[in-house]
Design a protein around this motif. Structure first.
Motif, PDB file in Angstrom:
ATOM      1  N   THR A 132       0.847  -1.195   0.000  1.00  0.00           N
ATOM      2  CA  THR A 132       0.000   0.000   0.000  1.00  0.00           C
ATOM      3  C   THR A 132       0.876   1.236   0.000  1.00  0.00           C
ATOM      4  O   THR A 132       2.081   1.179   0.278  1.00  0.00           O
ATOM      5  N   ALA A 133       0.275   2.386  -0.287  1.00  0.00           N
ATOM      6  CA  ALA A 133       1.018   3.645  -0.279  1.00  0.00           C
ATOM      7  C   ALA A 133       1.605   3.916   1.105  1.00  0.00           C
ATOM      8  O   ALA A 133       2.736   4.429   1.244  1.00  0.00           O
ATOM      9  N   ALA A 134       0.841   3.571   2.164  1.00  0.00           N
ATOM     10  CA  ALA A 134       1.336   3.788   3.529  1.00  0.00           C
ATOM     11  C   ALA A 134       2.543   2.904   3.818  1.00  0.00           C
ATOM     12  O   ALA A 134       3.506   3.320   4.486  1.00  0.00           O
ATOM     13  N   GLN A 135       2.504   1.671   3.334  1.00  0.00           N
ATOM     14  CA  GLN A 135       3.635   0.763   3.545  1.00  0.00           C
ATOM     15  C   GLN A 135       4.868   1.235   2.782  1.00  0.00           C
ATOM     16  O   GLN A 135       6.000   1.189   3.287  1.00  0.00           O
ATOM     17  N   LYS A 136       4.670   1.677   1.536  1.00  0.00           N
ATOM     18  CA  LYS A 136       5.807   2.222   0.781  1.00  0.00           C
ATOM     19  C   LYS A 136       6.379   3.464   1.464  1.00  0.00           C
ATOM     20  O   LYS A 136       7.601   3.693   1.465  1.00  0.00           O
ATOM     21  N   ALA A 137       5.520   4.278   2.068  1.00  0.00           N
ATOM     22  CA  ALA A 137       5.991   5.464   2.786  1.00  0.00           C
ATOM     23  C   ALA A 137       6.846   5.060   3.989  1.00  0.00           C
ATOM     24  O   ALA A 137       7.823   5.737   4.335  1.00  0.00           O
ATOM     25  N   GLN A 138       6.495   3.937   4.627  1.00  0.00           N
ATOM     26  CA  GLN A 138       7.310   3.453   5.731  1.00  0.00           C
ATOM     27  C   GLN A 138       8.700   3.033   5.242  1.00  0.00           C
ATOM     28  O   GLN A 138       9.715   3.336   5.872  1.00  0.00           O
ATOM     29  N   VAL A 139       8.741   2.321   4.124  1.00  0.00           N
ATOM     30  CA  VAL A 139      10.036   1.932   3.544  1.00  0.00           C
ATOM     31  C   VAL A 139      10.841   3.183   3.198  1.00  0.00           C
ATOM     32  O   VAL A 139      12.042   3.265   3.466  1.00  0.00           O
ATOM     33  N   ALA A 140      10.195   4.168   2.606  1.00  0.00           N
ATOM     34  CA  ALA A 140      10.893   5.407   2.230  1.00  0.00           C
ATOM     35  C   ALA A 140      11.436   6.114   3.457  1.00  0.00           C
ATOM     36  O   ALA A 140      12.554   6.653   3.433  1.00  0.00           O
ATOM     37  N   ALA A 141      10.657   6.134   4.548  1.00  0.00           N
ATOM     38  CA  ALA A 141      11.121   6.801   5.770  1.00  0.00           C
ATOM     39  C   ALA A 141      12.342   6.092   6.344  1.00  0.00           C
ATOM     40  O   ALA A 141      13.314   6.737   6.769  1.00  0.00           O
ATOM     41  N   ALA A 142      12.319   4.756   6.377  1.00  0.00           N
ATOM     42  CA  ALA A 142      13.461   4.004   6.906  1.00  0.00           C
ATOM     43  C   ALA A 142      14.690   4.190   6.026  1.00  0.00           C
ATOM     44  O   ALA A 142      15.817   4.325   6.522  1.00  0.00           O
ATOM     45  N   ARG A 143      14.500   4.208   4.704  1.00  0.00           N
ATOM     46  CA  ARG A 143      15.626   4.414   3.789  1.00  0.00           C
ATOM     47  C   ARG A 143      16.213   5.810   3.937  1.00  0.00           C
ATOM     48  O   ARG A 143      17.438   5.991   3.915  1.00  0.00           O
ATOM     49  N   ALA A 144      15.361   6.811   4.082  1.00  0.00           N
ATOM     50  CA  ALA A 144      15.854   8.187   4.248  1.00  0.00           C
ATOM     51  C   ALA A 144      16.610   8.337   5.555  1.00  0.00           C
ATOM     52  O   ALA A 144      17.647   9.017   5.623  1.00  0.00           O
ATOM     53  N   LEU A 145      16.091   7.707   6.612  1.00  0.00           N
ATOM     54  CA  LEU A 145      16.775   7.743   7.908  1.00  0.00           C
ATOM     55  C   LEU A 145      18.161   7.137   7.796  1.00  0.00           C
ATOM     56  O   LEU A 145      19.157   7.710   8.267  1.00  0.00           O
ATOM     57  N   ARG A 146      18.255   6.005   7.164  1.00  0.00           N
ATOM     58  CA  ARG A 146      19.549   5.330   7.002  1.00  0.00           C
ATOM     59  C   ARG A 146      20.486   6.152   6.122  1.00  0.00           C
ATOM     60  O   ARG A 146      21.676   6.309   6.442  1.00  0.00           O
ATOM     61  N   ARG A 147      19.948   6.704   5.039  1.00  0.00           N
ATOM     62  CA  ARG A 147      20.784   7.499   4.122  1.00  0.00           C
ATOM     63  C   ARG A 147      21.356   8.719   4.824  1.00  0.00           C
ATOM     64  O   ARG A 147      22.536   9.053   4.642  1.00  0.00           O
ATOM     65  N   ASN A 148      20.564   9.375   5.636  1.00  0.00           N
ATOM     66  CA  ASN A 148      21.049  10.568   6.331  1.00  0.00           C
ATOM     67  C   ASN A 148      22.167  10.237   7.310  1.00  0.00           C
ATOM     68  O   ASN A 148      23.124  11.005   7.465  1.00  0.00           O
ATOM     69  N   GLN A 149      22.041   9.108   7.992  1.00  0.00           N
ATOM     70  CA  GLN A 149      23.067   8.738   8.965  1.00  0.00           C
ATOM     71  C   GLN A 149      24.341   8.234   8.291  1.00  0.00           C
ATOM     72  O   GLN A 149      25.441   8.485   8.775  1.00  0.00           O
ATOM     73  N   VAL A 150      24.196   7.544   7.184  1.00  0.00           N
ATOM     74  CA  VAL A 150      25.379   7.060   6.460  1.00  0.00           C
ATOM     75  C   VAL A 150      26.230   8.231   5.985  1.00  0.00           C
ATOM     76  O   VAL A 150      27.460   8.210   6.055  1.00  0.00           O
ATOM     77  N   GLY A 151      25.605   9.305   5.535  1.00  0.00           N
ATOM     78  CA  GLY A 151      26.349  10.471   5.084  1.00  0.00           C
ATOM     79  C   GLY A 151      27.158  10.199   3.833  1.00  0.00           C
ATOM     80  O   GLY A 151      26.755   9.433   2.959  1.00  0.00           O
ATOM     81  N   VAL A 152      28.335  10.813   3.772  1.00  0.00           N
ATOM     82  CA  VAL A 152      29.161  10.746   2.570  1.00  0.00           C
ATOM     83  C   VAL A 152      30.106   9.552   2.652  1.00  0.00           C
ATOM     84  O   VAL A 152      30.722   9.289   3.678  1.00  0.00           O
ATOM     85  N   LEU A 153      30.234   8.831   1.548  1.00  0.00           N
ATOM     86  CA  LEU A 153      31.210   7.764   1.401  1.00  0.00           C
ATOM     87  C   LEU A 153      32.110   8.098   0.218  1.00  0.00           C
ATOM     88  O   LEU A 153      31.695   8.790  -0.708  1.00  0.00           O
ATOM     89  N   TRP A 154      33.333   7.624   0.262  1.00  0.00           N
ATOM     90  CA  TRP A 154      34.211   7.819  -0.899  1.00  0.00           C
ATOM     91  C   TRP A 154      35.303   6.763  -0.905  1.00  0.00           C
ATOM     92  O   TRP A 154      35.670   6.221   0.148  1.00  0.00           O
ATOM     93  N   ASN A 155      35.782   6.471  -2.095  1.00  0.00           N
ATOM     94  CA  ASN A 155      36.895   5.552  -2.243  1.00  0.00           C
ATOM     95  C   ASN A 155      38.193   6.255  -1.862  1.00  0.00           C
ATOM     96  O   ASN A 155      38.225   7.466  -1.624  1.00  0.00           O
ATOM     97  N   GLU A 156      39.274   5.470  -1.804  1.00  0.00           N
ATOM     98  CA  GLU A 156      40.573   6.032  -1.441  1.00  0.00           C
ATOM     99  C   GLU A 156      40.870   7.266  -2.279  1.00  0.00           C
ATOM    100  O   GLU A 156      40.805   7.250  -3.508  1.00  0.00           O
ATOM    101  N   ALA A 157      41.180   8.380  -1.571  1.00  0.00           N
ATOM    102  CA  ALA A 157      41.426   9.643  -2.262  1.00  0.00           C
ATOM    103  C   ALA A 157      42.633  10.323  -1.652  1.00  0.00           C
ATOM    104  O   ALA A 157      42.770  10.388  -0.418  1.00  0.00           O
TER     105      ALA A 157
END
Length: 895
Positions: free
Chosen positions: A587-612
């Protein structure tokens, strides 16, 4: 075998043994402490006659000598602002660390932090904590070896100390590694051919046990001597971790050993080898602060929604279900119980080892000195957010540091028209620093925004997503700093006439600094399926979806399979045979829950980069000194000094992109007078100074190139993002007055005093970070030009006194104290109006009775005698309390 006395060290060990016991305390108006200062700083064959006298001979106060210019000189003849503290004075009050040392000299400040982040300031400059890629502003030299990394001295007990000398202003034309603000030079006692042994044992409040043992003497008469020191400290801190009462904050756990070997095969050569070890041990430093309620309005009167505040987060059902912990009673109320509640915090583990080889050859009218030094340092921190919940997990920093240095110096004989020193210096350092961030099972509920939490904490599926969003996720940022510095230096004293001397010095340093880094997920934890598809081009195995959780048409089969796994795991949706079919059935509500969890995780992960690799810093940098001095009489010398120095720039990565920091350039001007008054019972030195720094290195706000590049909006517009990094402040200035003196005109009493009136300001700083009370403003920076630097007190004072008098035939009664005062200062780097710490004074005192021959002595020692409770630092919602009064009994004696 004949004794060749000229080869023996003329330091305190030898002279102490030689002095007649009956005359040892007959100093009258000249106090013993200052007399010791003259004898303790002498070294080997270079010691002048004044420094070689026995303790029983009355010496004038102007006989105090220093080694700040790599040779024994009268303090009154050195055209620099120098403060001297004897090891005997430090030992009487158990002042064994850098903080205690700085409390005994004016205009030098220790700024608390953990062992890796503490900093030193001179003349109000240097409060900003050092980064691992940055040179210290205030150098520390121990037994001739520069510490190119401040943490080397941060969690160490300095025992068996001879003298400590603090020299203000840029250094480098003589003292090894160049520094931009000054140097603290610590010299420990050298071996003697006269056997000597002593011990100290102390027990006091909070189960504190401290002991040292020193022994030494000849191994081969007149050829090889040794001196060994063992030190151990164990004690509980003043604050308890309520989650684990066995863990206390500001505890002590230190064991260290030092072995010195002195080889004197001839009158023209000697070698001194030093080996040191401090095994790894843990002390709880981070998190030693109490919480207070965050203000509900910003500085401009706008309401603070407290959306990310602990009061909001701990008010969520997720946390209120634990009824024995609450925001009001525990998070704020622990101050009344002198407790902190942290489930995942462990003591910071540190350890260090070192080796030094100092060789001295006399060649006709010159002396050649070689000093080779090696040092390592280990640091490991495990931090917590300050609650008993599983939020921060196994996060912190890890440092593995090594340095190797070599100095080769040629010194001419003193006297004649000119005497000089010249030499070469090289140091190589390698720092491997990793920052780890870990999240636990409660982290999702803690870090979720108000909207994200509202979306997820509604049913079983949402709560499972909320828990797995961060649970057991670990991010790591690895940095490697490889720095090399090579220099040629020289300094000459031109004796233009009997009273007039011109000192000139020049240093040319070549800096080569390189940095590489990478940021990656060390463990994806329980929520690997919730990963984004990619961050900064690094594939994380997730799928593409919009902010509502609707799948993107660009997903491939593997990405659609991940989406279907989420649908099955969290919502029980069976596979349909069509890639993405299970997920699309949500359902749209269930997809919104997935989106909220993904956004939460993405914000905490922050920036990643290979050896520079960051842009390296490579530059040839000058330093110089010009200082005429005029001796009006043996009791009055005046001088004018111009010192110029440069601090190396910084090679660094910020969010995977190179940000090169420019070198710091310092001009320091000083006009001073050194006097001996009142029939040589008062030494009084004073100077006025002006320090100007261009491109001062500290945290600044600048455009975040990475985040800005991500902020493309429809129509091609772009939102500029900002970040804080160690950059350059255009102009900083300090000026003021310093005094330093010793008075011995009262029978059996010595009084030492110092003070400073200091104005340290930003002359130009247009891009400082906003303080927390301006957190609602859209502008991410502000201009604080003209404001006082953080940590800079306008007035600092220090006074110490010793009273020593013979009693009961062969006994000695003694008492001493040291009081340090600092006027108010701002403890916040962004100069928050909530960061002001009031004026404070702290007094340490001791009283004791012992034998005049030093065979045995018993003392009562009190630190923070009047139990000053002025905070060490504070922000708008926390403060760090002062260390409370400590009382202990100390027994010292000879072995």
């Amino acid at each position: 075998m004949k004794t060749r006395k000229s080869r023996r060290p003329t330091g305190s060990s030898a002279t102490h043994a030689a002095a007649p016991a009956a005359a040892r305390w007959q100093l009258g108006r000249i106090a013993l402490a200052v007399a010791l200062l003259a004898s303790q700083t002498a070294f080997a064959a270079d010691a002048p006659a004044d420094a070689a006298k026995g303790e029983g001979e009355a010496k004038a106060l102007d006989a105090v000598v220093v080694r700040s210019r790599n040779r024994i000189e009268r303090l009154q003849d050195v055209p620099l602002s120098i403060s001297v503290v004897t090891g005997a004075e430090l030992e009487r009050l158990q002042a064994t660390d850098v903080e205690s040392i700085t409390k005994r000299v004016a205009n030098v400040n220790w700024n608390p932090g953990n062992p890796r982040q503490f900093s030193l300031a001179i003349r109000g400059i240097g409060k900003q904590g050092q980064t691992d890629a940055q040179d210290p502003s205030v150098g520390i030299i121990v037994d001739g070896v520069n510490y190119a990394y401040n943490p080397l001295a941060s969690s160490v007990d300095f025992t068996d100390v001879d003298t400590v000398e603090v020299t203000r202003g840029p250094q480098g034309t003589l003292l090894g590694k160049n520094t931009s603000l000054g140097v603290i030079n610590i010299t420990t006692k050298k071996p003697s051919f006269v056997p000597e042994g002593k011990f100290l044992l102390s027990y006091g409040q909070r189960q504190t046990l401290y002991g040292t043992a020193t022994y030494g003497g000849p191994l081969v008469d007149d050829l090889l001597a040794w001196r060994g020191t063992l030190s151990a400290t164990k004690g509980r801190g003043d604050l308890v971790n309520a989650y684990n009462p066995d863990l206390t904050y500001a505890n002590r756990d230190r064991v260290s050993g030092r072995l010195k070997l002195l080889l004197t095969p001839s009158a023209d050569f000697n070698a001194l080898v030093t080996l040191e070890a401090q095994p790894r041990a843990g002390e709880a430093t981070n998190g030693r602060s109490y919480n207070k309620a965050t203000p509900t309005v910003y500085a401009d009167g706008t309401t603070n929604p407290l959306s990310t505040d602990a009061s909001t987060r701990l008010g969520r059902r997720w946390f209120t279900d634990q009824s024995d912990y609450s925001y009001a009673n525990d998070y704020l109320g622990n101050a009344g119980r002198r407790a902190i509640n942290a489930d995942n915090y462990n003591p910071i583990v540190t350890g260090t080892n070192g080796a030094i080889a100092e060789l001295n050859w006399k060649l006709a009218d010159h002396t050649v000195t070689s000093i080779t030094g090696w040092r390592n340092y280990y640091f490991d921190a495990r931090n917590d957010e300050g609650t008993p919940f599983d939020i921060s997990k196994n996060g912190g920093g890890l440092v593995d540091y090594k340095q190797l240095s070599q100095e080769l110096r040629l010194t001419s004989k003193q006297g004649g028209f000119v005497d000089y020193q010249t030499g070469l210096f090289f140091i190589e350092t390698q720092t491997n620093h990793s920052t780890r961030t870990g999240w636990g099972s409660d982290a999702g509920a803690w870090f979720a925004s108000v909207a994200q939490y509202r979306t997820l904490d509604t049913d079983t599926s949402g709560r499972a997503l909320l828990q797995d969003s961060l649970n057991r996720l670990y991010k790591r940022v690895d940095n490697r700093y490889d720095n090399k510095s090579a220099a040629i230096f020289g300094q000459a004293n031109w004796h233009l006439s009997e009273p007039l001397t011109l000192t000139t010095g020049l240093r040319i340093t070549r800096e080569d600094r390189n940095t590489s880094s990478r940021a990656y997920l060390d463990d994806t934890g329980a929520g690997a399926l919730i990963n984004p598809a990619a961050v900064n081009g690094i594939n994380l195995g997730g799928f593409l979806a919009n902010g509502s959780g609707v799948l993107d048409s660009a997903n491939n089969a593997a990405q659609l399979a991940v989406a279907d796994q989420i649908a099955a795991r969290y919502f029980g949706k069976a596979a349909t045979g069509t890639p993405g079919g299970a997920y699309n059935s949500l359902t749209a509500a269930q997809k919104a829950q997935v989106a909220a969890a993904r956004a939460l995780r993405r914000n905490q992960v922050g920036v990643l980069w290979n050896e520079a690799d960051a842009e390296p810093f490579r530059k040839t940098q000058p330093a110089f000194v010009v200082s005429p001095s005029y001796k009006f009489s043996s009791d009055l010398t005046t001088y004018l000094t111009w010192q110029y120095g440069e601090k190396a720039g910084i090679s660094q990565n910020v969010n995977g992109l190179s940000y090169l920091t420019k070198p710091e350039r310092t001009n320091s001007f000083e006009l001073g007078a050194k006097t001996v008054l009142l029939d040589k019972t008062l030494v009084f030195n004073a100077d006025v100074f002006l320090t100007r720094i261009r491109d001062y290195q500290q945290a600044v706000q600048a455009v975040d190139q990475y985040t800005t590049a991500q902020n493309f909006l429809p129509g091609g517009s772009q939102t500029t993002a900002y970040t804080s990094y160690t950059g350059n402040v255009p102009k900083v200035q300090a000026h003021g007055l310093e005094i330093d003196g010793v008075y011995g005109g009262i029978r059996n009493v010595t009084v030492r005093f110092s003070g400073a009136y200091n104005i340290a300001k930003y002359k130009s700083f247009p891009n400082s970070a906003q303080p927390v009370e301006n957190g609602n403003l859209a502008t991410p920076y502000r201009d604080i030009s003209g404001q006082t630097l953080p940590g800079a007190s306008k007035v600092t004072l220090n006074i110490g006194a010793d009273y020593r008098v013979p009693v009961l035939d062969d006994k000695l009664f003694h008492t001493s104290f040291n009081t340090t005062f600092a006027s108010r200062f701002n403890s916040d780097n962004a100069l928050s109006s909530y960061g002001w710490v009031g004026a404070s004074s702290v007094t340490d005192a001791a009283v004791g009775l012992g034998r005049q021959n030093n065979q045995l002595d018993v003392s009562l020692i009190v630190k923070n005698l009047f139990d000053s409770k002025v905070y060490q630092s504070q922000t708008w919602n926390s403060w760090t309390p002062a260390l409370p009064r400590w009382v202990g009994v100390t027994v010292t004696g000879k072995i």
